[in-house]
Design a protein around this motif. Structure first.
Motif, PDB file in Angstrom:
ATOM      1  N   SER A   2       1.546 -33.552   1.171  1.00 52.47           N
ATOM      2  CA  SER A   2       2.363 -34.601   2.035  1.00 52.47           C
ATOM      3  C   SER A   2       3.424 -33.674   3.014  1.00 52.47           C
ATOM      4  CB  SER A   2       3.271 -35.386   1.159  1.00 52.47           C
ATOM      5  OG  SER A   2       4.070 -34.658   0.076  1.00 52.47           O
ATOM      6  N   ASN A   7      13.620 -33.237  10.475  1.00 51.77           N
ATOM      7  CA  ASN A   7      14.211 -34.237  11.446  1.00 51.77           C
ATOM      8  C   ASN A   7      13.830 -35.537  11.038  1.00 51.77           C
ATOM      9  OD1 ASN A   7      15.803 -32.124  12.789  1.00 51.77           O
ATOM     10  ND2 ASN A   7      13.930 -31.462  13.356  1.00 51.77           N
ATOM     11  N   ARG A  33      18.380 -28.307  18.456  1.00 54.35           N
ATOM     12  CA  ARG A  33      17.717 -28.243  17.218  1.00 54.35           C
ATOM     13  C   ARG A  33      16.656 -27.244  17.068  1.00 54.35           C
ATOM     14  NH1 ARG A  33      17.154 -34.610  14.864  1.00 54.35           N
ATOM     15  NH2 ARG A  33      19.354 -34.831  15.128  1.00 54.35           N
TER      16      ARG A  33
ATOM     17  N   MET B   1       5.895 -31.170   4.892  1.00 52.42           N
ATOM     18  CA  MET B   1       6.030 -30.005   4.062  1.00 52.42           C
ATOM     19  C   MET B   1       7.284 -30.118   3.882  1.00 52.42           C
ATOM     20  SD  MET B   1       5.465 -25.941   5.673  1.00 52.42           S
ATOM     21  CE  MET B   1       3.808 -26.119   5.072  1.00 52.42           C
ATOM     22  N   ILE B  25      -0.384 -22.192   9.418  1.00 51.95           N
ATOM     23  CA  ILE B  25       0.530 -21.798  10.279  1.00 51.95           C
ATOM     24  C   ILE B  25       1.162 -22.931  11.145  1.00 51.95           C
ATOM     25  CG2 ILE B  25       0.876 -20.337  12.450  1.00 51.95           C
ATOM     26  CD1 ILE B  25      -1.211 -18.335  11.387  1.00 51.95           C
ATOM     27  N   ARG B  27       1.164 -26.019  10.573  1.00 49.55           N
ATOM     28  CA  ARG B  27       2.122 -27.019   9.835  1.00 49.55           C
ATOM     29  C   ARG B  27       3.473 -26.339   9.463  1.00 49.55           C
ATOM     30  NH1 ARG B  27      -0.387 -27.247   4.642  1.00 49.55           N
ATOM     31  NH2 ARG B  27       1.499 -28.609   3.920  1.00 49.55           N
ATOM     32  N   GLU B  29       4.882 -23.820  11.255  1.00 53.09           N
ATOM     33  CA  GLU B  29       5.571 -23.532  12.589  1.00 53.09           C
ATOM     34  C   GLU B  29       6.339 -25.051  12.868  1.00 53.09           C
ATOM     35  OE1 GLU B  29       2.939 -21.924  15.007  1.00 53.09           O
ATOM     36  OE2 GLU B  29       3.756 -20.156  14.620  1.00 53.09           O
ATOM     37  N   GLU B  30       5.541 -26.242  12.936  1.00 54.61           N
ATOM     38  CA  GLU B  30       5.885 -27.504  13.047  1.00 54.61           C
ATOM     39  C   GLU B  30       7.279 -27.993  12.267  1.00 54.61           C
ATOM     40  OE1 GLU B  30       2.984 -30.599  13.057  1.00 54.61           O
ATOM     41  OE2 GLU B  30       1.914 -29.749  14.608  1.00 54.61           O
ATOM     42  N   HIS B  31       7.194 -27.431  10.954  1.00 56.19           N
ATOM     43  CA  HIS B  31       8.337 -27.713  10.115  1.00 56.19           C
ATOM     44  C   HIS B  31       9.399 -26.800  10.477  1.00 56.19           C
ATOM     45  CE1 HIS B  31      10.729 -28.108   6.551  1.00 56.19           C
ATOM     46  NE2 HIS B  31      10.783 -26.868   6.526  1.00 56.19           N
ATOM     47  N   PHE B  32       9.387 -25.451  10.435  1.00 59.33           N
ATOM     48  CA  PHE B  32      10.448 -24.590  10.699  1.00 59.33           C
ATOM     49  C   PHE B  32      11.212 -24.731  12.088  1.00 59.33           C
ATOM     50  CE2 PHE B  32       7.582 -20.967  11.827  1.00 59.33           C
ATOM     51  CZ  PHE B  32       8.346 -20.720  12.821  1.00 59.33           C
ATOM     52  N   VAL B  33      10.262 -25.213  13.267  1.00 56.12           N
ATOM     53  CA  VAL B  33      11.139 -25.050  14.518  1.00 56.12           C
ATOM     54  C   VAL B  33      12.086 -25.927  14.588  1.00 56.12           C
ATOM     55  CG1 VAL B  33       9.615 -26.845  15.494  1.00 56.12           C
ATOM     56  CG2 VAL B  33      10.145 -25.243  16.911  1.00 56.12           C
ATOM     57  N   ALA B  34      12.510 -26.757  13.679  1.00 61.66           N
ATOM     58  CA  ALA B  34      13.536 -27.752  13.652  1.00 61.66           C
ATOM     59  C   ALA B  34      13.965 -27.684  12.299  1.00 61.66           C
ATOM     60  CB  ALA B  34      12.973 -29.006  14.025  1.00 61.66           C
ATOM     61  N   CYS B  35      14.217 -26.541  11.606  1.00 63.02           N
ATOM     62  CA  CYS B  35      14.601 -26.308  10.166  1.00 63.02           C
ATOM     63  C   CYS B  35      15.573 -25.414  10.259  1.00 63.02           C
ATOM     64  CB  CYS B  35      13.623 -26.626   9.299  1.00 63.02           C
ATOM     65  SG  CYS B  35      14.465 -26.027   7.629  1.00 63.02           S
ATOM     66  N   VAL B  39      14.568 -21.306   9.338  1.00 61.96           N
ATOM     67  CA  VAL B  39      14.764 -20.318  10.340  1.00 61.96           C
ATOM     68  C   VAL B  39      15.742 -19.269   9.841  1.00 61.96           C
ATOM     69  CG1 VAL B  39      16.020 -20.032  12.589  1.00 61.96           C
ATOM     70  CG2 VAL B  39      14.330 -21.935  12.241  1.00 61.96           C
TER      71      VAL B  39
END
Lengths: 198, 289
Positions: A2, A7, A33, B1, B25, B27, B29-35, B39
């Protein structure tokens, strides 16, 4: 598996809507962000700090332009959209560099570094080495030093290192965590001092 | 994630080491780019990795840490190796000095030997020259002696000739008359000299008996100048009874002086000397048939 977005999807969608309506604060929030993560993604590809910054700005220009034009079809998945734009621009930059330097052996364009580093980056790298040496020197247990060298330098699998040294994964993670915390403490202090000097 | 998954599966380290699959990768990147948390973790870990790799590459390791990585027995081994190296160096140095002194000594001996060889060469050269000189002297002596011998031989020969002539002169023969015939062709000779110009197989000589004609039979013996008997013939009286005629083989005579002795058999069976007739045989040529 999942996916739990960091955000809130609704918040992102709202920000995209506000930016589309011309709210500058929404645009700033989107940039705030994402800017650090985008820098990491771009930096992994171009391997140069100044180019990373340029491409990062270009990425957000393009993202905002797309938002303003209403070309973002899934606002709740803005992060993935930003990632793809950042990677495409970084790869394009590397290809340009490759053409300029007439390099023919660039099979994997994503990992060709941008030549040249500024003095500040070199200084940071040198300091990073010194800090790491200091941390390793402070370690009283030889096993912990071996662990760091084998994991981060030799890139051996974690399970094999644990088996060799008789550690559990928790113990392993604890050693790495302590080393990273100490490093962060010392390195950020140096970085901060240096930035304040300049 | 979520972060549990990220921590449990070591997404941060694997991302930085390039160990994630392509879909992972995307998944991550999509997560950490706004975390911000991820980061920060990525930044710290990446910097630490760069630092530790730089430290390992440059080997700028603190002395305590370095020494702690080296075990005591390795240090001992290193010390022993160093000691052995020093000892070997010293030994090589002494060995070199010794070899050099031996080489110098050998050079001196070589020079002495060369000088000695030169002396011997000069001495042998002088001896060879002396030998050649003595050989030449000896050759000259031999030639002188040969010449002397030849002269003496000539002298002896001349003396022999002279002696023979003197003997011939001393042996002055009594007058007698000779007659020689060859194939019924008679020709006269001067006394004491017989010239056989056309001698063939045999010739005859007539000896005058000078009145000794009473003996039963006669024998003539011919002797050369050395006194050796060359021939002996029985002969009879001539029809007139004044001479004896005796035939001889031409091959028994050569040029030179001969003595013919004539004897006669008496009635009592003993032999009586009639006379000695010296003469000279001269062979001037042989007419071939």
């Amino acid at each position: 598996m999942s996916i739990a977005p960091v955000n809130n999807d609704r918040q992102l969608a709202e920000l995209v809507k506000q930016a589309h309506d011309g709210d500058p604060r929404a645009e700033e929030e989107i940039i705030r962000r994402h800017k650090d993560g985008v820098s990491i993604i771009i930096g992994r590809i171009v391997q140069n700090s100044s180019s990373t910054e340029d491409i990062s700005q270009e990425t957000f220009l393009k993202v905002l332009e797309k938002i303003r034009c209403g070309e973002v079809r899934e606002p709740e998945r803005l992060s993935g959209f930003i990632c793809s734009i950042a990677k495409n621009l970084a790869i394009e930059h590397v290809r340009k560099i490759r053409k300029l330097t007439s390099r023919e052996d660039g099979g994997n364009a994503e990992f060709i570094p941008d030549p040249g580093q500024d003095p500040f980056t070199r200084l940071l790298e040198k300091e990073r080495g010194s800090v790491v040496l200091r941390i390793i020197g402070e370690m009283s247990v030889k096993r912990d030093r071996d662990l760091l060298m084998r994991y981060f330098v030799a890139e051996e699998p974690k399970d094999r290192i644990c088996s060799d040294l008789g550690l559990t994964r928790e113990q392993f993670n604890r050693v790495v965590f302590r080393a990273l915390q100490r490093f962060k403490e010392l390195y950020l202090k140096f970085e901060g001092d240096h930035r304040n000097k300049n | 994630m979520d972060h549990n998954e990220i921590d449990n599966l070591d997404f941060v380290e694997r991302y930085l080491m390039g160990g994630l699959m392509p879909d992972e990768i995307v998944r991550f990147e999509e997560h950490f780019v706004a975390c911000p948390r991820c980061v920060e973790q990525l930044r710290t870990t990446e910097d630490f990795m760069k630092g530790i790799r730089l430290a390992a590459a440059t080997q700028a390791v603190p002395s305590g840490w370095f020494l702690s990585r080296i075990s005591v027995h390795r240090l001992i081994l290193a010390g022993i190796s160093l000691l052995l190296l020093i000892c070997t160096g010293i030994w090589i140095g002494f060995r070199e000095m010794r070899l050099r002194s031996e080489a110098n000594q050998a050079k001196g001996e070589m020079a002495q030997l060369a000088a000695h060889a030169e002396e011997e060469r000069l001495a042998s050269k002088a001896a060879a020259e002396e030998s050649r000189a003595s050989e030449a002297k000896l050759q000259a002596t031999i030639e002188g002696l040969t010449a002397q011998i030849a002269a003496r031989e000539r002298t002896i020969k001349s003396l022999k000739t002279d002696t023979a002539m003197r003997i011939a002169a001393l042996a002055e023969p009594p007058p007698f008359s000779l007659q020689a015939e060859e194939r019924s062709v008679s020709f006269n000779f001067k006394p004491k000299e017989i010239k056989l110009k056309t001698v063939r197989a045999s010739f005859q000589i007539a000896f005058g008996l000078e009145g000794v004609t009473y003996l039963r039979e006669y024998c003539v013996s011919a002797f050369n100048s050395s006194g050796k008997e060359v021939d002996e013939k029985k002969c009879g009286l001539t029809p007139k009874g004044l001479d004896v005629v005796c035939p001889f083989k031409s091959a028994s005579f050569r040029n030179g002086f001969y003595r013919f002795e004539v004897e006669g058999l008496k009635n009592d069976g003993s032999w009586q000397s009639v006379g000695t007739y010296p003469c000279r045989i001269i062979r001037t040529g042989i007419r071939r048939p």
